[in-house]
Write a protein that holds these residues in place. Sequence first.
Motif, PDB file in Angstrom:
ATOM      1  N   THR A   1    -110.652  13.879 -23.263  1.00 55.57           N
ATOM      2  CA  THR A   1    -112.111  13.951 -23.195  1.00 55.57           C
ATOM      3  C   THR A   1    -112.687  13.102 -24.318  1.00 55.57           C
ATOM      4  O   THR A   1    -112.138  13.044 -25.423  1.00 55.57           O
ATOM      5  CB  THR A   1    -112.633  15.396 -23.304  1.00 55.57           C
ATOM      6  OG1 THR A   1    -112.096  16.019 -24.463  1.00 55.57           O
ATOM      7  CG2 THR A   1    -112.271  16.208 -22.090  1.00 55.57           C
TER       8      THR A   1
ATOM      9  N   GLU B   1    -115.302  12.647 -27.041  1.00 50.88           N
ATOM     10  CA  GLU B   1    -116.088  13.561 -27.870  1.00 50.88           C
ATOM     11  C   GLU B   1    -116.937  12.778 -28.861  1.00 50.88           C
ATOM     12  O   GLU B   1    -116.498  11.751 -29.379  1.00 50.88           O
ATOM     13  CB  GLU B   1    -115.146  14.489 -28.649  1.00 50.88           C
ATOM     14  CG  GLU B   1    -114.181  15.274 -27.788  1.00 50.88           C
ATOM     15  CD  GLU B   1    -114.806  16.501 -27.165  1.00 50.88           C
ATOM     16  OE1 GLU B   1    -115.689  17.090 -27.796  1.00 50.88           O
ATOM     17  OE2 GLU B   1    -114.399  16.864 -26.057  1.00 50.88           O
TER      18      GLU B   1
ATOM     19  N   LYS C   1    -110.222  13.446 -27.457  1.00 50.15           N
ATOM     20  CA  LYS C   1    -109.434  14.674 -27.612  1.00 50.15           C
ATOM     21  C   LYS C   1    -108.360  14.698 -26.536  1.00 50.15           C
ATOM     22  O   LYS C   1    -108.623  14.392 -25.378  1.00 50.15           O
ATOM     23  CB  LYS C   1    -110.338  15.905 -27.486  1.00 50.15           C
ATOM     24  CG  LYS C   1    -109.583  17.219 -27.627  1.00 50.15           C
ATOM     25  CD  LYS C   1    -110.505  18.424 -27.785  1.00 50.15           C
ATOM     26  CE  LYS C   1    -111.432  18.612 -26.626  1.00 50.15           C
ATOM     27  NZ  LYS C   1    -112.240  19.833 -26.723  1.00 50.15           N
TER      28      LYS C   1
ATOM     29  N   LYS D   1    -105.605  17.230 -24.729  1.00 53.30           N
ATOM     30  CA  LYS D   1    -105.136  18.601 -24.513  1.00 53.30           C
ATOM     31  C   LYS D   1    -104.055  18.585 -23.440  1.00 53.30           C
ATOM     32  O   LYS D   1    -104.057  17.730 -22.552  1.00 53.30           O
ATOM     33  CB  LYS D   1    -106.285  19.528 -24.078  1.00 53.30           C
ATOM     34  CG  LYS D   1    -107.262  19.859 -25.194  1.00 53.30           C
ATOM     35  CD  LYS D   1    -106.609  20.714 -26.269  1.00 53.30           C
ATOM     36  CE  LYS D   1    -107.592  21.081 -27.371  1.00 53.30           C
ATOM     37  NZ  LYS D   1    -107.035  22.066 -28.302  1.00 53.30           N
TER      38      LYS D   1
ATOM     39  N   GLY E   1    -104.883  17.779 -29.820  1.00 48.23           N
ATOM     40  CA  GLY E   1    -105.644  17.421 -31.010  1.00 48.23           C
ATOM     41  C   GLY E   1    -106.691  16.367 -30.732  1.00 48.23           C
ATOM     42  O   GLY E   1    -106.747  15.774 -29.652  1.00 48.23           O
ATOM     43  N   MET E   2    -107.505  16.139 -31.747  1.00 43.29           N
ATOM     44  CA  MET E   2    -108.590  15.158 -31.693  1.00 43.29           C
ATOM     45  C   MET E   2    -108.162  13.922 -32.463  1.00 43.29           C
ATOM     46  O   MET E   2    -107.538  14.041 -33.524  1.00 43.29           O
ATOM     47  CB  MET E   2    -109.840  15.754 -32.338  1.00 43.29           C
ATOM     48  CG  MET E   2    -111.002  14.796 -32.446  1.00 43.29           C
ATOM     49  SD  MET E   2    -111.929  14.661 -30.928  1.00 43.29           S
ATOM     50  CE  MET E   2    -112.881  16.161 -31.021  1.00 43.29           C
ATOM     51  N   SER E   3    -108.496  12.745 -31.938  1.00 49.65           N
ATOM     52  CA  SER E   3    -108.207  11.528 -32.694  1.00 49.65           C
ATOM     53  C   SER E   3    -108.882  11.636 -34.059  1.00 49.65           C
ATOM     54  O   SER E   3    -109.996  12.124 -34.178  1.00 49.65           O
ATOM     55  CB  SER E   3    -108.692  10.294 -31.930  1.00 49.65           C
ATOM     56  OG  SER E   3    -110.077  10.357 -31.673  1.00 49.65           O
ATOM     57  N   SER E   4    -108.172  11.218 -35.086  1.00 52.66           N
ATOM     58  CA  SER E   4    -108.696  11.392 -36.445  1.00 52.66           C
ATOM     59  C   SER E   4    -109.680  10.287 -36.833  1.00 52.66           C
ATOM     60  O   SER E   4    -110.369  10.386 -37.841  1.00 52.66           O
ATOM     61  CB  SER E   4    -107.538  11.419 -37.442  1.00 52.66           C
ATOM     62  OG  SER E   4    -106.753  10.255 -37.307  1.00 52.66           O
TER      63      SER E   4
ATOM     64  N   PHE F   1    -103.267  11.586 -32.184  1.00 54.74           N
ATOM     65  CA  PHE F   1    -103.852  12.920 -32.041  1.00 54.74           C
ATOM     66  C   PHE F   1    -103.059  13.926 -32.875  1.00 54.74           C
ATOM     67  O   PHE F   1    -102.083  14.506 -32.386  1.00 54.74           O
ATOM     68  CB  PHE F   1    -103.838  13.347 -30.570  1.00 54.74           C
ATOM     69  CG  PHE F   1    -104.440  12.337 -29.637  1.00 54.74           C
ATOM     70  CD1 PHE F   1    -105.806  12.281 -29.433  1.00 54.74           C
ATOM     71  CD2 PHE F   1    -103.628  11.431 -28.963  1.00 54.74           C
ATOM     72  CE1 PHE F   1    -106.358  11.336 -28.568  1.00 54.74           C
ATOM     73  CE2 PHE F   1    -104.162  10.480 -28.096  1.00 54.74           C
ATOM     74  CZ  PHE F   1    -105.538  10.436 -27.900  1.00 54.74           C
TER      75      PHE F   1
ATOM     76  N   ASP G   1    -104.466  20.147 -33.696  1.00 50.00           N
ATOM     77  CA  ASP G   1    -105.684  20.804 -34.159  1.00 50.00           C
ATOM     78  C   ASP G   1    -105.414  22.271 -34.504  1.00 50.00           C
ATOM     79  O   ASP G   1    -104.288  22.762 -34.375  1.00 50.00           O
ATOM     80  CB  ASP G   1    -106.796  20.662 -33.112  1.00 50.00           C
ATOM     81  CG  ASP G   1    -106.446  21.271 -31.757  1.00 50.00           C
ATOM     82  OD1 ASP G   1    -105.478  22.064 -31.655  1.00 50.00           O
ATOM     83  OD2 ASP G   1    -107.146  20.937 -30.773  1.00 50.00           O
TER      84      ASP G   1
END
Length: 192
Positions: free
Chosen positions: A92, A94, A100, A102, A120-123, A133, A136
């Motif tokens: 997704t 964000e 992100k 999942k 996780g979310m890309s930093s 990722f 998280d």
Amino acid sequence: MKKSILILSIFLTSIPTFAQTDQTGTEHGSLMFWNNLSLLCGKSFEGEMVNASEKDQFYGKKLVMHVRTCEDGKITIPFHVGDDHSRTWVLTLEEGNMIKLKHDHRHEDGSEDRITQYGGMSSNTGMAKVQFFPADQETTDLIPYAATNVWWITLDEKSFSYNLRRINNDTAINVKFDLSKEVETPPTPWGW
């Protein structure tokens, strides 16, 4: 001659090319990655484990990814392992330019697995050809030993790869998919 030029022109404009900028002209790596991945929507590709050993859970099985849906801000990619259709990578967009990842895991009856929705979310905005990722907090709470997981996806004109490395551990998963040859679309993933 004019007819040949017209046919060649139509053919060349129908070949997908990898995007170089986002809709506003800004070259955010994450948005270029997103746009390039979206070009694969509806297509399926076979992959193989890189440096696989007989201990790997995917060893010797047919591995197929299917870029199934590319809705506004969401891309779903079922990952089929032989006859197991339980895994879907959900990406997704964000905050406009972060991605992100999942992992949606389902049972054959469609119900969610006990271990699902980790990732996780890309930093940062990353690069057009690779996104990272780190695990998280939801992942850490769900799977404590996965707190040091780092997933990354690479994407170029020839291949897509899904990768996992656990920091301070030898655990690694690397699956590379050949984008030069489409394969038959697998069945609908469980629960979708």
